[in-house]
Design an enzyme around this catalytic site. Structure first.
Site, PDB file in Angstrom:
ATOM      1  N   LYS A 104      11.075  48.666  10.991  1.00 45.10           N
ATOM      2  CA  LYS A 104      12.660  48.152  10.987  1.00 45.10           C
ATOM      3  C   LYS A 104      13.386  48.855  10.303  1.00 45.10           C
ATOM      4  O   LYS A 104      13.546  48.633   9.011  1.00 45.10           O
ATOM      5  CB  LYS A 104      12.450  46.580  10.629  1.00 45.10           C
ATOM      6  CG  LYS A 104      11.637  45.768  11.710  1.00 45.10           C
ATOM      7  CD  LYS A 104      11.874  44.231  11.165  1.00 45.10           C
ATOM      8  CE  LYS A 104      10.738  43.225  12.020  1.00 45.10           C
ATOM      9  NZ  LYS A 104      11.370  43.199  13.431  1.00 45.10           N
ATOM     10  N   ARG A 144       2.799  38.854  19.070  1.00 37.24           N
ATOM     11  CA  ARG A 144       1.844  38.484  20.311  1.00 37.24           C
ATOM     12  C   ARG A 144       0.460  39.010  20.130  1.00 37.24           C
ATOM     13  O   ARG A 144      -0.388  38.480  20.645  1.00 37.24           O
ATOM     14  CB  ARG A 144       2.537  39.195  21.436  1.00 37.24           C
ATOM     15  CG  ARG A 144       2.777  40.679  21.526  1.00 37.24           C
ATOM     16  CD  ARG A 144       3.764  41.186  22.616  1.00 37.24           C
ATOM     17  NE  ARG A 144       5.028  40.704  22.261  1.00 37.24           N
ATOM     18  CZ  ARG A 144       6.136  41.438  22.673  1.00 37.24           C
ATOM     19  NH1 ARG A 144       6.190  42.127  23.679  1.00 37.24           N
ATOM     20  NH2 ARG A 144       7.422  40.957  22.470  1.00 37.24           N
TER      21      ARG A 144
HETATM   22 ZN   LIG Z   1       7.647  42.284  14.697  1.00 30.52          ZN
END
Ligand SMILES: [Zn+2]
Length: 510
Positions: A272, A347
């Site tokens: 990120k 997920r």
């Molecule tokens: Zn993530």
């Protein structure tokens, strides 16, 4: 664990011992408002045209001497909901403390617009009294904010039960905030396990089972283990999956709930970058909500429910051992999954646990499976701050799970919007190469992807093998995914504990 301050029933506003009264009201209109307070508000109205929007601190001829009038503002049935009362109560309690009160008293009056006005008002006040865990630990002399909160109601008969219920719900939310809120070291997976063990001692009615052995994790939870690989080289960051089971005395329904517990999300190899990593300690709020809901069960002990909760705790680290895109991993359900983006780790860490829940559900009465996760930036872009998004699979849609949860959330002020999983979501995640069953993610961040919050539901259904339990199958299983990325509470605000209140209202016959 209980609240660290008392909730005291107050029979009369003439009782001593309190130094500030908080009244939450829609324009002073509710018939239940005691005349000692309504007369003061009427007087103030004459000198302040904005009184019913901005509120005021007023003098009263009562032992408390001080009244904080916390108005809801003008309400319309077209688009307002009961949060008008909860929000005003939180503001009111913070205002009364600012005014110098040490022993506040909240006045609860019914407002016919909403079913549970008094409960939501009280819960809003309790939210205002919450102190985040690390502040409490670093400055114990400041905690709790009050020793006791007095509670007066225009329904004195119902007050003891109301106080008990609000206390139980808030205790669950405190645990959820305590786990969901803190920084990634204070609530590392190991420390989350410690917190859970502390919250659920042997006599709590909650059975604990913690899976931390790496050989077992690798074998039984391969998608989870891919994410855990980078973190597992640092002892204090090692992951674990925590199962919590509550069994009522006569269960007629079983809920199986998987919570995403990413203690910190760096994004992994797909890091990120550009300042979007800050705040990612909140990526464990799904697991935190599971703990909070189990806490409420342990206090209220509903007879008719069995609940199996799972907290999938892991840190999505980046390093020489981290998983990367293009890896092909066989899921617990036997699906070949191609990794597309390491930042889609939520997920990954839920799919195998969801698969285990699927296996367990087949042996349970009337099962309903959930995942709760701060899954996608897209959820926040779609609904904005404060809203959970619910998505049913075919069987759950037939049973109206998301719709019932949304109705319950509306009653308690823990709001849930509904999205629908469509054919495009399945197409996005079906394997593209020969022999490939599932694609984990497209290369775009979810916030930029089309159907960014709906599609991951399809991934979870495909990778866990739940697709084989759809409407046309021999054994349909109800499954509902809850994306709480928009409702969990962003840094620097406190974690919210969503959707613990909505779940409790929907399933506990409050
Ligand atoms: Zn993530």
């Amino acid at each position: 664990m209980e609240l660290d301050y008392a909730l005291q029933e107050v029979g009369s506003l003439s009782e001593g011992g309190y130094d500030g009264i908080v009244l939450v009201s829609e324009g002073g209109k509710e018939p239940g408002i005691p005349t000692e307070l309504s007369s003061v508000i009427k007087k103030a109205e004459q000198v302040d045209a904005d009184l019913h929007d901005s509120g005021a601190v007023l003098g009263v001829e009562l032992p408390a001497k001080r009244l904080v009038y916390a108005p809801t503002g003008k309400i319309t049935g077209d688009y307002h909901d009961v949060r008008q009362f909860g929000d005003a109560a939180k503001k009111g309690i913070l205002r009364v403390l600012k005014s110098g009160a040490k022993s506040p008293l909240i006045v609860l009056v019914d407002n016919k617009r909403f079913e549970r006005t008094r409960l939501v008002t009280l819960l809003g006040a309790l939210e205002g009294l919450y102190m985040n865990l690390q502040w409490r630990e670093d400055r114990p002399e400041k905690s709790p904010k009050v020793k006791a909160l007095g509670v007066w109601s225009d329904d004195p008969k119902g007050l003891p039960a109301l106080i008990q219920l609000a206390g139980a719900l808030e205790t669950g939310r405190v645990l959820a905030r305590d786990i969901g809120g803190p920084d990634p070291e204070r609530m590392s997976p190991i420390n989350v396990e410690k917190a859970v063990r502390g919250a659920f001692p042997a006599n709590s009615g909650i059975a604990l089972d913690v899976v931390s052995d790496e050989a077992i994790l690798n074998k039984e939870y391969p998608l989870y283990s891919a994410v855990n690989r980078a973190a597992s080289v640092i002892d204090r960051h090692k992951g674990r999956i925590i199962y919590l089971t509550y069994t009522g005395s006569a269960p007629t329904q079983t809920l199986l709930i998987v919570g995403k517990g990413v203690t910190y999300d760096t994004g992994g190899a797909d890091i990120k970058a550009g300042g979007i990593m800050a705040g990612m300690c909140r990526d464990k709020c799904g697991a935190a909500a599971v703990a909070g809901f189990m806490k409420i069960l342990s206090i209220l002990k509903p007879k008719h429910l069995k609940v199996i909760g799972a907290m999938s705790m892991v840190r999505n680290s980046v390093g020489e051992n981290c998983y990367v895109s293009d890896e092909m991993i066989m899921s617990r359900a036997g699906k070949r999954v191609r990794v597309g983006n390491t930042d889609a780790e939520g997920r990954m860490i839920m799919a195998d646990v969801l698969c285990r829940m699927k296996e367990l559900a087949l042996g349970e009465k009337n099962p309903q499976i959930f995942t709760i996760a701060t899954l996608t930036g897209h959820a926040l872009r779609t609904v904005g701050e404060g809203y959970t998004i619910a998505m049913d699979n075919g069987p759950a849609r037939k049973a109206q799970t998301a719709a019932k949860l949304a109705t319950a959330g509306e009653v308690i002020g823990d709001i849930i919007d509904i999205s629908r999983v469509r054919r495009e979501d399945y197409e996005t995640h079906r394997g593209k190469a020969e022999g490939e069953d599932v694609v984990q993610a497209t290369n775009l961040p979810s916030a930029q992807a089309k159907r960014g919050h709906q599609a991951p539901s399809a991934f979870l259904i495909l990778a866990s093998g739940l697709e084989e339990h759809g409407l046309e199958s021999a054994k349909p299983l109800l499954y509902t995914h809850l994306d709480i990325a928009a409702s969990c509470g962003e840094v620097p605000k406190d974690a919210t504990g969503a959707p613990v209140l909505a779940l409790s209202t929907a399933y506990l016959d409050l």
